[in-house]
Design an enzyme around this catalytic site. Sequence first.
Site, PDB file in Angstrom:
ATOM      1  N   SER A 159       8.108  -0.184   4.369  1.00  0.00           N
ATOM      2  CA  SER A 159       6.906  -0.685   5.021  1.00  0.00           C
ATOM      3  C   SER A 159       7.080  -2.166   5.296  1.00  0.00           C
ATOM      4  O   SER A 159       7.816  -2.864   4.600  1.00  0.00           O
ATOM      5  CB  SER A 159       5.691  -0.472   4.122  1.00  0.00           C
ATOM      6  OG  SER A 159       4.574  -1.228   4.561  1.00  0.00           O
ATOM      7  N   TYR A 185       3.061  -3.339  -4.731  1.00  0.00           N
ATOM      8  CA  TYR A 185       3.380  -2.496  -3.572  1.00  0.00           C
ATOM      9  C   TYR A 185       4.517  -3.103  -2.766  1.00  0.00           C
ATOM     10  O   TYR A 185       5.488  -2.427  -2.403  1.00  0.00           O
ATOM     11  CB  TYR A 185       2.139  -2.320  -2.694  1.00  0.00           C
ATOM     12  CG  TYR A 185       2.385  -1.519  -1.439  1.00  0.00           C
ATOM     13  CD1 TYR A 185       2.675  -0.158  -1.507  1.00  0.00           C
ATOM     14  CD2 TYR A 185       2.325  -2.120  -0.179  1.00  0.00           C
ATOM     15  CE1 TYR A 185       2.898   0.581  -0.348  1.00  0.00           C
ATOM     16  CE2 TYR A 185       2.542  -1.399   0.973  1.00  0.00           C
ATOM     17  CZ  TYR A 185       2.831  -0.036   0.889  1.00  0.00           C
ATOM     18  OH  TYR A 185       3.059   0.699   2.035  1.00  0.00           O
TER      19      TYR A 185
END
Length: 327
Positions: A159, A185
């Site tokens: 991502s 994350y």
Amino acid sequence: MTTAQRPLPSGFGPASTAEDVITGIDLTGKVAIVTGGYSGIGLETARVLRAAGAEVVVPARDLERAKAALKDMPGVEIEHLDLMDPASIDDFAATFLATGRPLHILVNSAGIMATPLARDARGDESQFATNHLGHFQLVARLWPALVAAGGARVVAVSSRGFRFSPVVFDDLHFEHRPYEPFAAYGQSKTANALFAVELDRRGRVDGVRAFAVHPGTIIDTGLAKHVSADVVRAAGAVDDEGRPVRDPARQFKTIPQGAATGVWCAASPQLAGLGGVYCENSDISPLVPASGEAGWRAGTETAGVLEYAVDPEAAARLWEVSERLTA
């Protein structure tokens, strides 16, 4: 830094869908495993690979939910797998290896984002454990089947969130620093990108190539369930009425558009002989130079990957650490 991060160009773009990038590709006789293949972009990935002729296996923590989601895809196999449970990973891999089939495509699409602090049975922080370590162990256990394919591809769904943090080797699991959900994350997504770099280096001699992908921002996959509505709105992912923004030029995509890059990496002949690269918009991403990093971080529309997410030295270090953590 020497890098293969150069767009081809592929001829595809931000608005391309998974069906667009797989047009004309026949996967009959190929076997694919798609983690997270019963929701969001994983579900679309499984559907498109199956429609192209591949045998598709979907590992699932929630078997009933997976059966419901995949009920309209005849022939898709569902097996139990919990990426937070090392024994479950071993059991899934052993079950697959017992079939004697080669594994041509492995798409590591399952993941969690910005969750409250939690740890697995080994004490590892849950986002790092789920998004990286679980998939690392899965690839290691499935290695004989990947080699047997005589040409396999592993796709790690990373991502643009890698921008939130590099891999902090001195404190991977937030034991000595305050826990911040997006930093955790970001670290896990950087780990996904680095994993593809080192996996490709180690695997290419056996015909195993690896890629990391940025799907785009797809707000309606369920991934953002732990993110507040205010944060989602501030990111521009929804409008004032709370409806998802669709603007692929700025990375705000539909699920079919979000699945495109992973499918392209899994199946496109354009990538023959290539690997170890980070991709987005169904092409290889350019490397963001240090001089352009501030501008890149300020927007959402400029393609690119930061050096620390594809650094071969960091990738090799992460591999060694991951081996120790997963035994």
